[in-house]
Enzyme design. Structure first.
Site, short mmCIF file in Angstrom:
data_model
loop_
_atom_site.label_atom_id
_atom_site.label_comp_id
_atom_site.label_asym_id
_atom_site.label_seq_id
_atom_site.Cartn_x
_atom_site.Cartn_y
_atom_site.Cartn_z
N ASP A 167 -3.20 -1.42 -2.65
CA ASP A 167 -4.63 -1.79 -1.96
C ASP A 167 -6.05 -1.40 -2.70
OD1 ASP A 167 -3.94 0.65 -1.14
OD2 ASP A 167 -4.14 0.61 0.95
N ARG B 294 8.25 6.07 -3.29
CA ARG B 294 8.60 6.82 -1.85
C ARG B 294 7.51 6.06 -0.87
NH1 ARG B 294 5.22 10.00 -4.96
NH2 ARG B 294 3.13 10.18 -4.27
N SER C 206 0.72 -1.10 0.19
CA SER C 206 0.06 0.13 0.08
C SER C 206 0.70 1.14 -0.05
CB SER C 206 -0.79 -0.01 1.26
OG SER C 206 -1.51 -1.16 1.13
C1 BGC Z 1 -0.46 5.13 -0.21
C2 BGC Z 1 -1.18 4.43 -1.17
C3 BGC Z 1 -2.27 3.70 -0.57
C4 BGC Z 1 -3.04 4.41 0.47
C5 BGC Z 1 -4.02 3.51 1.12
C6 BGC Z 1 -1.21 6.05 0.74
O1 BGC Z 1 -0.30 6.48 1.70
O2 BGC Z 1 0.45 6.02 -1.08
O3 BGC Z 1 -0.58 3.92 -2.23
O4 BGC Z 1 -3.20 3.11 -1.47
O5 BGC Z 1 -2.04 5.20 1.20
O6 BGC Z 1 -3.30 2.61 2.09
#
Ligand code: BGC
Length: 354
Positions: free
Chosen positions: A91, A53, A38
């Site tokens: 996710d 990042r 995620s």
């Molecule tokens: C991330 C995403 C992720 C979201 C929810 C964000 O901080 O960059 O990739 O889908 O959080 O988990």
């Protein structure tokens, strides 16, 4: 260490399977894994991608730019886990896939948890960045990484600015810092701190605990915000327990609830605006052409699931923005751990045994 931990948990999971387990694989068949990761990734193929990042308070510098599947695979080798990652899935994409498997009208997935993000189904033709062959369906999934949105049209307060400056990723994830679960409690703390210092909200001295970043977690804020007792007992108890502020007056407690409400209303209304943005982009925001297809939005994340005031405000705002007529065609559903299930389904689609 992070990937060794994940591999270690996988090893424990495998060890817990019994001989009679009906999902036990035939001898010689390798286990396959859908890996929900995620964080923002430069996806190179269905089963590889490099970390762009970290977000949400993670910070492991040597991982940035590395292929997260290769790292997990190495960790699994170290732990003697014989498994192959068949799909690397954000996710939001997992939630979209899992939601769509159950209901073909699912076109958008939104996560409102510790962090926030959305993914949706786009017409391949509408993606100028894509130069490869178009898929047969004519559609592709866009992982928006909307948490990283910022704009001069998005007014930030001094609380947003100092929260951002003190964070592990200053200048990044500005939208996420206004709407997601990791940060709402911290915004509250910053406001209470200023009111304590400048308006003696808690008496003559500033309660020392109020200086600690992230001491007020969003679930505590939620408990205070949903306090329905006449004397706001829960608010009083939490202020005492978490911030060591005893004996608060009813007026002070009411002020705290009011601030919770302001922060949550802003976050939920902005999240609803983000959803409207997607509906506009895919042409499902008005009934100009008569009918629009039924559109289901799969929602996941602890903030949306547990913070009732947030969820209600988001839903009311979306209805307000799209109007009653259109609201009949648009439905939000809670897709509990939809992302894990979606990742497993995508891994099955990309199995080496297909
Ligand atoms: C991330 C995403 C992720 C979201 C929810 C964000 O901080 O960059 O990739 O889908 O959080 O988990």
């Amino acid at each position: 260490a992070l990937f060794d931990f994940i591999a270690g948990e996988l090893a424990k999971f495998i060890a817990s399977e019994s001989e009679s387990d009906k999902f036990r694989l035939p001898p010689g068949r390798q286990r396959e894994l859908g890996f929900t990761f995620s964080f923002p990734v430069m996806q190179l193929s269905i089963d590889s991608g490099t970390l762009i990042r970290w977000t949400k308070g993670f910070s492991i510098d040597q991982m940035v730019g590395k292929d997260v599947v290769a790292e997990l695979t190495k960790a699994m080798d170290r732990q003697g886990v014989d498994m192959r990652v068949s799909a690397l899935v954000n996710d939001t994409v997992g939630t979209l896939a899992g939601g769509r498997y159950d209901d073909k009208d699912v076109a958008v997935a939104v996560i409102l948890g510790t962090g926030s993000n959305a993914a949706y189904v786009e017409r391949a033709q509408a993606i100028p960045k894509w130069h490869g062959p178009h898929p047969k369906s004519g559609e592709m999934v866009i992982n928006m990484e909307w948490g990283n949105f910022k704009s001069s049209h998005l007014p930030l307060t001094e609380y947003d600015n100092t929260l951002d400056a003190d964070s592990l990723n200053p200048g990044e994830q500005i939208f996420e810092k206004m709407i997601s679960g990791m940060y709402l409690g911290e915004i509250l703390r910053r406001i209470l701190y200023r009111m304590a210092s400048e308006a003696a909200l808690f008496g003559d001295t500033v309660p020392p605990k109020l200086k600690t970043q992230f001491v007020l977690r969003t679930h505590i804020m939620s408990a205070m915000h949903h306090d329905s007792s006449a004397d706001l007992k829960v608010v009083g108890d939490k202020l005492k327990e978490i911030l060591e502020i005893p004996n608060t007056s009813l007026a002070t407690r009411k002020t705290v609830v009011e601030i919770c409400n302001i922060i949550v209303t802003r976050g939920a209304r902005l999240a609803a605006a983000g959803i409207l943005g997607i509906l506009k982009k895919i042409g499902r925001d008005n009934l100009r052409d008569g009918e629009i297809p039924k559109t289901v939005i799969a929602m996941d994340g602890g903030l949306y699931e547990h913070y009732t005031e947030y969820r209600n405000c988001l839903e009311n705002t979306l209805n307000e923005l799209i109007g009653d007529k259109l609201a009949k065609h648009i439905k939000l559903i809670l897709s509990n751990d939809g992302s894990g299930i979606g990742a497993a389904l995508l891994a099955a689609c990309n199995s080496q045994y297909n």
